[in-house]
Design a protein around this motif. Structure first.
Motif, PDB file in Angstrom:
ATOM      1  N   CYS A   1      -2.951   1.956   7.944  1.00  0.00           N
ATOM      2  CA  CYS A   1      -4.057   2.112   6.991  1.00  0.00           C
ATOM      3  C   CYS A   1      -5.419   2.090   7.678  1.00  0.00           C
ATOM      4  O   CYS A   1      -6.427   2.395   7.062  1.00  0.00           O
ATOM      5  CB  CYS A   1      -3.959   1.109   5.836  1.00  0.00           C
ATOM      6  SG  CYS A   1      -3.813  -0.605   6.297  1.00  0.00           S
TER       7      CYS A   1
ATOM      8  N   CYS B   1       1.260  -3.234   4.144  1.00  0.00           N
ATOM      9  CA  CYS B   1       0.165  -4.163   3.841  1.00  0.00           C
ATOM     10  C   CYS B   1       0.107  -4.432   2.341  1.00  0.00           C
ATOM     11  O   CYS B   1       0.429  -3.559   1.537  1.00  0.00           O
ATOM     12  CB  CYS B   1      -1.171  -3.576   4.280  1.00  0.00           C
ATOM     13  SG  CYS B   1      -1.321  -3.428   6.063  1.00  0.00           S
TER      14      CYS B   1
ATOM     15  N   LYS C   1       0.825  -1.216   0.000  1.00  0.00           N
ATOM     16  CA  LYS C   1       0.000   0.000   0.000  1.00  0.00           C
ATOM     17  C   LYS C   1       0.860   1.269   0.000  1.00  0.00           C
ATOM     18  O   LYS C   1       2.082   1.215   0.044  1.00  0.00           O
ATOM     19  CB  LYS C   1      -0.923  -0.027   1.217  1.00  0.00           C
ATOM     20  CG  LYS C   1      -2.014  -1.102   1.145  1.00  0.00           C
ATOM     21  CD  LYS C   1      -3.025  -0.901   2.271  1.00  0.00           C
ATOM     22  CE  LYS C   1      -4.070  -2.013   2.281  1.00  0.00           C
ATOM     23  NZ  LYS C   1      -5.029  -1.827   3.394  1.00  0.00           N
TER      24      LYS C   1
ATOM     25  N   VAL D   1      -4.786  -5.181   6.739  1.00  0.00           N
ATOM     26  CA  VAL D   1      -4.821  -3.886   7.424  1.00  0.00           C
ATOM     27  C   VAL D   1      -3.787  -3.833   8.551  1.00  0.00           C
ATOM     28  O   VAL D   1      -3.332  -4.873   9.047  1.00  0.00           O
ATOM     29  CB  VAL D   1      -6.217  -3.588   8.021  1.00  0.00           C
ATOM     30  CG1 VAL D   1      -7.246  -3.369   6.921  1.00  0.00           C
ATOM     31  CG2 VAL D   1      -6.666  -4.721   8.941  1.00  0.00           C
ATOM     32  N   CYS D   2      -3.413  -2.606   8.907  1.00  0.00           N
ATOM     33  CA  CYS D   2      -2.484  -2.400  10.019  1.00  0.00           C
ATOM     34  C   CYS D   2      -2.834  -1.050  10.646  1.00  0.00           C
ATOM     35  O   CYS D   2      -3.698  -0.332  10.123  1.00  0.00           O
ATOM     36  CB  CYS D   2      -1.041  -2.419   9.505  1.00  0.00           C
ATOM     37  SG  CYS D   2      -0.603  -0.944   8.579  1.00  0.00           S
TER      38      CYS D   2
ATOM     39  N   CYS E   1       2.086   2.025   4.043  1.00  0.00           N
ATOM     40  CA  CYS E   1       2.418   0.939   4.976  1.00  0.00           C
ATOM     41  C   CYS E   1       2.808  -0.299   4.175  1.00  0.00           C
ATOM     42  O   CYS E   1       2.779  -0.285   2.951  1.00  0.00           O
ATOM     43  CB  CYS E   1       1.223   0.628   5.883  1.00  0.00           C
ATOM     44  SG  CYS E   1      -0.237   0.099   4.977  1.00  0.00           S
TER      45      CYS E   1
HETATM   46 ZN   LIG Z   1      -1.523  -1.139   6.434  1.00  0.00          ZN
END
Ligand SMILES: [Zn+2]
Length: 487
Positions: free
Chosen positions: A41, A25, A20, A37-38, A23
């Motif tokens: 994001c 991901c 992304k 997701v993290c 990040c």
């Molecule tokens: Zn993320």
């Protein structure tokens, strides 16, 4: 009064990166909801974005492919608004210092070349996706933070059809440049349409009306086909148009108003404090420029010019790049590239589809196709036999000349043998002979067909034609009465 439409498009394209925008991901489609997701994001407090270098490269590459300038200084900004699919409550985008500016796209439209100028192509992030169920709603954040590029055109488009062709040209360019897969089904390309009308020859623009979030090109065309006459109708019936945002309803084929200028968002843009401005170095730009590819239109024009191909054949090789590359490998060595294109498009492609074969799996060498063409052009085999040889070389991988020798398929150019077939054809078809002698030219083709049949396709057709004509001439050796073959 006569009106004209003025159309500009904002096209959002997801970039083809592994991760992304801010990040690590995965940038992938179709994973279970909220599995990619993290904290970054998801917009949790206290996180810091780190710009994806590949996304910056792909944006600069797009700039080069769209003939844009790449300014020495670009920055990111926060666009503030509240929406459930964007938990930070702001979107990171580029406001007044975008990565690329001032370009253009050339494309074919209604038989000639059209151009639409590009205002800018800038980098931002995609948002999550809302889902509404019977009794509740859900949000999938897998898409949140996917690198998104926005390509803004100047209002140079004048018709729904032109908008459609521009979008297709843009998609072809981005796919060619490996910037995006542009998969419409996966929502990788979305459009906002700006359309206004004005009396023809008036300089001043009419009220700008935006149609938001279109996700198919045909939808854009249909929405414009509805919206332009609607606006003209409003003005003609004495009404006024005001700047507003509308939504397209594909089911009813109409647009409806969402909000007017008074209720427009004020996004309160300000520079993103967590990201450094981006100042590309010469070395970085040089590296990006090495990824510039030949554009679809240039490829089409080159195939037409260098190999004398008709436009539809060249277009086939633009759409099917591997097939076009395969053709090019052959055409460079072929005496007759036009006929090589025919074989590749009409025969090879069909056989490959039929048998689910890829180009890598082909058993025969690429040189077999020019060899086959030479056999036909040199009068060694007829075009009908060539089909048979092609089927055999496709199945076994043997060279055409080998197949011809093995199966005794060489064309009969021995006058004596062909004369015999001609005599037989004439004797068996007295009606056609009479027709021909009465001036019906088509009867000769029928007789020639009979000779080819009798020779199992091996007679040299030109020679067969000559001999038949000579025999059927008044005073020729033709038998005008049927032979009594029973005795
Ligand atoms: Zn993320």
């Amino acid at each position: 009064m006569d009106y004209e439409a003025v159309i500009g498009l904002e096209t959002h394209v997801q970039l083809k990166t592994r991760s992304k925008m801010w990040c690590g991901c995965a940038n992938s489609f179709g994973a279970p909801p909220n599995s990619n997701v993290c904290p970054v994001c998801l917009g949790l407090p206290g996180v810091l974005p780190v710009a994806n270098d590949e996304a910056l490269r792909l944006t600069a590459l797009t700039g080069l492919l769209l003939n844009c300038n790449i300014p020495p200084y670009a920055k990111f900004d926060r666009k503030n608004y509240f929406y459930p699919d964007m938990p930070k409550n702001y979107q990171i985008t580029q406001y007044d210092k975008p990565s690329t500016v001032n370009g253009y796209v050339d494309f074919e439209f209604e038989g000639s070349l059209a151009q639409v100028r590009i205002t800018r192509a800038h980098l931002e992030e995609d948002v999550g996706k809302n889902f509404h169920f019977d009794r509740n709603s859900g949000i999938d954040f897998n898409r949140a933070g996917v690198p998104l590029m926005e390509i803004v055109s100047e209002p140079d488009i004048t018709s729904p059809a032109m908008a459609y062709e521009y979008l297709n040209a843009l998609k072809d360019i981005l796919t060619y440049g490996l910037v995006s897969d542009c998969d419409m089904e996966k929502g990788m390309v979305r459009c906002d349409v700006n359309v206004s009308i004005r009396p023809r020859h008036q300089k001043e623009l009419g009220a700008k009306i935006e149609i938001k979030n279109m996700n198919t090109f045909s939808g854009v065309r249909k929405a414009l086909e509805y919206e332009i006459p609607r606006q003209i109708e409003v003005l003609k019936s004495g009404g006024t148009l005001i700047q507003s945002t509308r939504r397209w309803d594909d089911a009813t084929g109409t647009t409806e108003e969402m909000r007017t200028k008074e209720h427009a968002h004020d996004y309160r843009y300000f520079p993103e404090p967590d990201l450094m401005p981006f100042q590309p170095t010469e070395a970085w730009l040089e590296e990006v420029s090495r990824r510039v590819v030949e554009l679809p239109l240039a490829r089409k024009q080159r195939f037409m010019r260098d190999y004398h191909l008709p436009a539809p054949d060249a277009q086939t090789f633009v759409w099917d790049v591997p097939l076009g590359n395969y053709f090019e490998g052959i055409a460079k060595h072929a005496k007759n590239p036009k006929s090589a294109a025919n074989w590749v498009i009409n025969n090879l492609r069909g056989k490959m589809t039929e048998s689910h074969t890829t180009l890598e799996e082909l058993k025969f060498k690429p040189s077999a196709i020019p060899e086959l063409i030479d056999l036909v052009d040199g009068g060694k085999i007829s075009t009908r036999i060539a089909q048979e040889v092609f089927a055999e070389m496709f199945a076994s991988g043997k060279a055409p000349s080998e197949i011809v020798a093995e199966k005794g398929l060489a064309q009969v150019s021995d006058t004596g043998a062909i004369e015999k077939f001609c005599d037989e054809a004439i004797a068996a078809n007295p009606g056609s002979v009479t027709d021909y002698q009465a001036g019906k030219g088509a009867a000769l083709n029928f007789l020639k067909g009979q000779v080819m049949k009798l020779s199992k396709g091996k007679a040299n057709p030109a020679l067969a034609g000559e001999i038949l004509e000579r025999k059927l001439k008044p005073g020729g050796a033709a038998v005008t009465q049927p032979l009594n073959q029973g005795q």
